[in-house]
Design an enzyme around this catalytic site. Sequence first.
Site, PDB file in Angstrom:
ATOM      1  N   THR A 117       0.831  -1.211   0.000  1.00  0.00           N
ATOM      2  CA  THR A 117       0.000   0.000   0.000  1.00  0.00           C
ATOM      3  C   THR A 117       0.860   1.254   0.000  1.00  0.00           C
ATOM      4  OG1 THR A 117      -1.446   1.308   1.442  1.00  0.00           O
ATOM      5  CG2 THR A 117      -0.073  -0.276   2.531  1.00  0.00           C
ATOM      6  N   TYR A 141      -1.520   0.142  10.551  1.00  0.00           N
ATOM      7  CA  TYR A 141      -1.772  -0.612   9.311  1.00  0.00           C
ATOM      8  C   TYR A 141      -0.585  -0.478   8.356  1.00  0.00           C
ATOM      9  CZ  TYR A 141      -3.391  -1.342   4.553  1.00  0.00           C
ATOM     10  OH  TYR A 141      -3.471  -1.747   3.239  1.00  0.00           O
TER      11      TYR A 141
END
Length: 324
Positions: A117, A141
Amino acid sequence: MSTILVTGGAGYIGSHACKALAAAGHEPVTYDNLSRGHPEAVRWGPLETGDLLDRSRLDAVLRRYRPRAVMHFAAFAYVGESVRDPGLYWRNNVGGSLTLLEAMHAAGMERLVFSSTCAVYGEPPAMPITESMPLAPVNPYGVTKRVVEQMISDCAHAHGLRAIALRYFNAAGADPEGETGEHHEPETHLLPLVLEAIRDPSRPVTVFGRDYPTPDGSCVRDYIHVTDLARAHVLALDALEGGTGFAACNLGTGRGHSVLEVIEAARRVTGKPPAVRDGERRPGDPPRLVADTGSARERLGWRPEYPAVDDMIAHAWAWLNRQA
Ligand code: UDP
């Protein structure tokens, strides 16, 4: 034809990847614990229900199918949840990936495409973002994805794993043929929330901040069609055949759209205005995130086929209406 193990194949991006794999002549085998995925999204190959942390189950599935490569999507992906419950993210994302890497090594498997990501960059110093910029995630995250990239890179050095991490910008849209799409519970992403606000005016979408240093004051993101993401994974598999070591590639269009532009595009595409209200900034949201896509172009030969945000909206809208 090769068999490819797809962890998280019952999820949003994983299910689109299974479709792309099947279209390219591979057999995708989904490995998913169904905690957040949907069995009905597994349509292009078998589903093996199992948890990444369950090493003996994973070993049994690897023994049964002897996959040529793994595409690893299975992970939790809510930024807010990761701030509230970091242990969940460390256990599932990091612990699960470590178990997978160990199982792959024990089985003599050496090809991996990892779902990463742009959150690994945090708040980068310049735009567009290149892969060589510092990795400085600002939430748990993003930290877990960064740590897993490091584990993969270490395994590439130690025992010849070949791996590509694909750093997605903002995944959006749905299969243009309407066979799979987005289904998050709860939904937190902008585009599906805008479409929900069109369908149900009693659930307006909130614009998280209009005072950013951007042309219209709302945050700018690089939205990328999920089918283009899926295709990039298949190209990454091909690249692994000739490659060695670890590499990371950004996947975006290289173009930014503000929240207000996405809302206007949704009105244009659907012919209906979404119910909108203004809200506070969401903590941790950088003003602008846009990819430099040169590496994906050169390394994978990848170019988005659906770069227009209007197409992402049209396909997501068709998918949503099919679910009704
Ligand atoms: N956003 C918003 N309202 C929402 C959800 C998101 O204004 O209800 C904004 C958010 O601040 C960000 C952009 O839309 O600038 C994309 O957010 P999303 O959660 O879809 O993806 P992220 O960029 O966090 O990965």
